[in-house]
Design a protein around this motif. Structure first.
Motif, PDB file in Angstrom:
ATOM      1  N   ALA A 198       3.064  46.619  17.103  1.00 55.75           N
ATOM      2  CA  ALA A 198       3.556  47.892  16.268  1.00 55.75           C
ATOM      3  C   ALA A 198       3.525  47.236  14.557  1.00 55.75           C
ATOM      4  N   ALA A 199       4.184  46.127  14.552  1.00 58.33           N
ATOM      5  CA  ALA A 199       4.140  45.585  13.206  1.00 58.33           C
ATOM      6  C   ALA A 199       2.833  45.000  12.501  1.00 58.33           C
ATOM      7  N   ALA A 200       2.066  44.824  13.415  1.00 58.81           N
ATOM      8  CA  ALA A 200       0.630  44.349  13.009  1.00 58.81           C
ATOM      9  C   ALA A 200      -0.209  45.434  12.551  1.00 58.81           C
ATOM     10  N   ALA A 201       0.018  46.562  13.374  1.00 61.77           N
ATOM     11  CA  ALA A 201      -0.650  47.971  13.118  1.00 61.77           C
ATOM     12  C   ALA A 201      -0.193  48.318  11.585  1.00 61.77           C
ATOM     13  N   ARG A 202       1.292  48.187  11.401  1.00 63.42           N
ATOM     14  CA  ARG A 202       1.647  48.574  10.056  1.00 63.42           C
ATOM     15  C   ARG A 202       1.070  47.985   9.038  1.00 63.42           C
ATOM     16  N   LEU A 203       1.214  46.766   9.034  1.00 62.44           N
ATOM     17  CA  LEU A 203       0.685  45.663   8.032  1.00 62.44           C
ATOM     18  C   LEU A 203      -0.878  45.711   7.851  1.00 62.44           C
ATOM     19  N   HIS A 204      -1.599  46.281   8.959  1.00 65.43           N
ATOM     20  CA  HIS A 204      -3.018  46.152   8.813  1.00 65.43           C
ATOM     21  C   HIS A 204      -3.251  44.776   9.200  1.00 65.43           C
ATOM     22  N   LEU A 205      -2.941  44.193  10.101  1.00 68.21           N
ATOM     23  CA  LEU A 205      -3.328  42.691  10.501  1.00 68.21           C
ATOM     24  C   LEU A 205      -3.635  42.717  11.993  1.00 68.21           C
ATOM     25  N   SER A 206      -4.289  41.520  12.419  1.00 72.16           N
ATOM     26  CA  SER A 206      -4.336  41.450  13.749  1.00 72.16           C
ATOM     27  C   SER A 206      -3.010  40.895  14.288  1.00 72.16           C
ATOM     28  N   GLN A 207      -2.716  40.925  15.624  1.00 71.48           N
ATOM     29  CA  GLN A 207      -1.645  40.488  16.179  1.00 71.48           C
ATOM     30  C   GLN A 207      -1.703  39.249  16.295  1.00 71.48           C
ATOM     31  N   SER A 208      -2.568  38.339  16.489  1.00 74.15           N
ATOM     32  CA  SER A 208      -2.613  36.830  16.321  1.00 74.15           C
ATOM     33  C   SER A 208      -2.314  36.334  14.873  1.00 74.15           C
ATOM     34  N   ALA A 209      -2.881  36.969  13.755  1.00 77.08           N
ATOM     35  CA  ALA A 209      -2.862  36.688  12.569  1.00 77.08           C
ATOM     36  C   ALA A 209      -1.253  36.744  12.108  1.00 77.08           C
ATOM     37  N   LEU A 210      -0.585  37.996  12.471  1.00 74.30           N
ATOM     38  CA  LEU A 210       0.904  38.357  12.304  1.00 74.30           C
ATOM     39  C   LEU A 210       1.740  37.170  12.766  1.00 74.30           C
ATOM     40  N   SER A 211       1.352  36.672  14.046  1.00 71.79           N
ATOM     41  CA  SER A 211       1.917  35.619  14.688  1.00 71.79           C
ATOM     42  C   SER A 211       2.122  34.580  14.097  1.00 71.79           C
ATOM     43  N   VAL A 212       0.745  34.169  13.470  1.00 73.62           N
ATOM     44  CA  VAL A 212       0.747  32.862  12.648  1.00 73.62           C
ATOM     45  C   VAL A 212       1.640  32.926  11.503  1.00 73.62           C
ATOM     46  N   GLN A 213       1.823  34.062  10.765  1.00 75.44           N
ATOM     47  CA  GLN A 213       2.628  33.985   9.683  1.00 75.44           C
ATOM     48  C   GLN A 213       4.167  33.673  10.188  1.00 75.44           C
ATOM     49  N   VAL A 214       4.595  34.388  11.220  1.00 77.74           N
ATOM     50  CA  VAL A 214       6.067  34.358  11.804  1.00 77.74           C
ATOM     51  C   VAL A 214       6.319  32.687  11.919  1.00 77.74           C
ATOM     52  N   GLN A 215       5.152  32.135  12.837  1.00 77.64           N
ATOM     53  CA  GLN A 215       5.335  30.615  13.268  1.00 77.64           C
ATOM     54  C   GLN A 215       5.105  29.768  12.119  1.00 77.64           C
ATOM     55  N   GLN A 216       4.560  30.209  11.092  1.00 79.43           N
ATOM     56  CA  GLN A 216       4.618  29.285   9.837  1.00 79.43           C
ATOM     57  C   GLN A 216       6.005  29.345   9.338  1.00 79.43           C
ATOM     58  N   LEU A 217       6.377  30.555   9.106  1.00 78.35           N
ATOM     59  CA  LEU A 217       7.906  30.512   8.346  1.00 78.35           C
ATOM     60  C   LEU A 217       8.862  29.968   9.189  1.00 78.35           C
ATOM     61  N   GLU A 218       8.860  29.959  10.611  1.00 79.87           N
ATOM     62  CA  GLU A 218       9.760  29.299  11.373  1.00 79.87           C
ATOM     63  C   GLU A 218       9.639  27.582  11.141  1.00 79.87           C
ATOM     64  N   SER A 219       8.252  27.265  11.024  1.00 75.75           N
ATOM     65  CA  SER A 219       8.139  25.761  10.797  1.00 75.75           C
ATOM     66  C   SER A 219       8.468  25.596   9.638  1.00 75.75           C
ATOM     67  N   ALA A 220       8.128  26.325   8.771  1.00 76.94           N
ATOM     68  CA  ALA A 220       8.884  25.766   7.311  1.00 76.94           C
ATOM     69  C   ALA A 220      10.207  25.785   7.202  1.00 76.94           C
ATOM     70  N   LEU A 221      10.961  26.408   8.020  1.00 74.41           N
ATOM     71  CA  LEU A 221      12.507  26.459   7.773  1.00 74.41           C
ATOM     72  C   LEU A 221      13.137  25.702   9.005  1.00 74.41           C
ATOM     73  N   GLY A 222      12.180  25.236   9.895  1.00 69.64           N
ATOM     74  CA  GLY A 222      12.652  24.354  10.877  1.00 69.64           C
ATOM     75  C   GLY A 222      13.752  24.924  11.951  1.00 69.64           C
ATOM     76  N   VAL A 223      13.481  26.258  12.029  1.00 71.28           N
ATOM     77  CA  VAL A 223      14.436  26.842  13.066  1.00 71.28           C
ATOM     78  C   VAL A 223      13.833  28.275  13.494  1.00 71.28           C
ATOM     79  N   LYS A 224      14.288  28.719  14.734  1.00 68.83           N
ATOM     80  CA  LYS A 224      13.560  29.861  15.595  1.00 68.83           C
ATOM     81  C   LYS A 224      14.300  31.003  15.066  1.00 68.83           C
ATOM     82  N   LEU A 225      13.596  31.949  14.673  1.00 75.06           N
ATOM     83  CA  LEU A 225      13.868  33.349  14.065  1.00 75.06           C
ATOM     84  C   LEU A 225      14.138  34.366  14.905  1.00 75.06           C
TER      85      LEU A 225
END
Length: 313
Positions: free
Chosen positions: A31-58
């Motif tokens: 649902a979030a990918a549809a709202r942001l007009h992104l593919s689900q995989s691209a959205l997942s990558v952005q969240v993973q990158q954020l978690e990697s930058a912070l060093g914690v699971k969100l």
């Protein structure tokens, strides 16, 4: 160190935090990918990158649901609080850049505020209703002080040596007039008068240090005459009232005489014609806002076209 938080922020970006926030709000990557007009995989990558930058699971992810971790809950709480404010400021700045909103603080000579600026302000606000212009009617000394202090966005006043080092943008020239008693036979047949004729009478002038007075001092000195004022008053209405009683003569710009009782005065042109140069002064060393720049450009384009009715006197 004070700058460490900047380094931390550089490791993430708003797109990543926005993607994370959308997943939390929608409780679903799809649902979030549809709202942001992104593919689900691209959205997942952005969240993973954020978690990697912070060093914690969100987020806790499984095939059916998405849930916040404690760390994720802390981040979303702060983002919801600060993100709304950031979005509000960004919207305001974009609107100001498009001249849809803004505020201008203007220092202006009282005589100009009541005449030229009243008309120009009305025209400008018709074109830019979202921009609020607030005028401060002050004498030239205070106008210069406020410009130098950066207390106003711009000032409309006469050219003066006091403004050296600042950019003065000319708008128009304004005629100076001699105001003499209508009952004085010495002026009865004159349409114009020179400095020497005026100097034979008590001079009713503005105080020393006001731009107009400084200009008049220079004008008299060019004729070899030292100015000795009988009265030095700020208010033009008081000076004109004294002239009407036959107590002396005054010299005033045309705009300052509107709305006054001139029935017992005569207005004479100078010989030769004498003017003061009106223009815009802006604070030194400061980038003007889009609204202030637009207002200055508007004044430059339209100020000379303002027409005022004839004065009776």
């Amino acid at each position: 160190m004070a700058g460490d938080w900047l380094n931390d922020l550089r490791r993430v970006n708003l797109n990543q935090i926005g993607a994370f926030s959308a997943v939390v709000e929608c409780s679903s990557f799809r649902a979030a990918a549809a709202r942001l007009h992104l593919s689900q995989s691209a959205l997942s990558v952005q969240v993973q990158q954020l978690e990697s930058a912070l060093g914690v699971k969100l987020l806790h992810r499984d095939t059916r649901s998405v849930q916040l971790t404690d760390e994720g809950a802390r981040l979303i709480e702060v983002f919801n609080r600060s993100g709304v404010e950031l979005a509000r400021v960004i919207t305001q700045l974009k609107e100001e850049g498009r001249l849809q909103r803004g505020a201008i603080l203007l220092a202006v000579l009282p005589s100009l505020a009541a005449t030229y600026m009243a008309q120009l302000l009305q025209r400008f606000q018709t074109q830019h209703p979202g921009i609020r212009v607030k005028m401060r009617d002050v004498d030239s000394r205070r106008a210069h002080e406020q410009i130098e202090a950066g207390a106003v966005d711009l000032a409309v006043l006469s050219r003066s040596p006091r403004g050296q080092g600042m950019v003065f943008t000319p708008l128009f020239d304004e005629e100076l007039l001699a105001v003499v008693p209508a009952s004085d036979p010495a002026f009865a047949k004159l349409d114009a008068v020179g400095v020497r004729e005026l100097a034979r009478n008590p001079l009713l002038l503005n105080p020393t240090g006001v731009d107009l007075r400084d200009k008049l001092d220079m004008l008299f000195q060019s004729e070899g005459i030292a100015v000795e004022a009988a009265q030095e008053l700020t208010g033009t209405s008081t000076l004109v009232a004294l002239v009407s009683l036959g107590m002396g003569v005054s010299i005033q710009p045309r705009s300052s005489l509107y709305g006054l009782d001139l029935s017992r005065c005569r207005l004479l042109a100078f010989r030769p014609a004498t003017f003061r140069e009106i223009g815009v002064l802006m604070p030194p060393g400061r980038t003007p806002s889009p609204a202030a720049t637009a207002f200055k450009d508007f004044l430059v384009e339209h100020a000379a076209s303002v027409s005022l009715p004839d004065l009776a006197g």
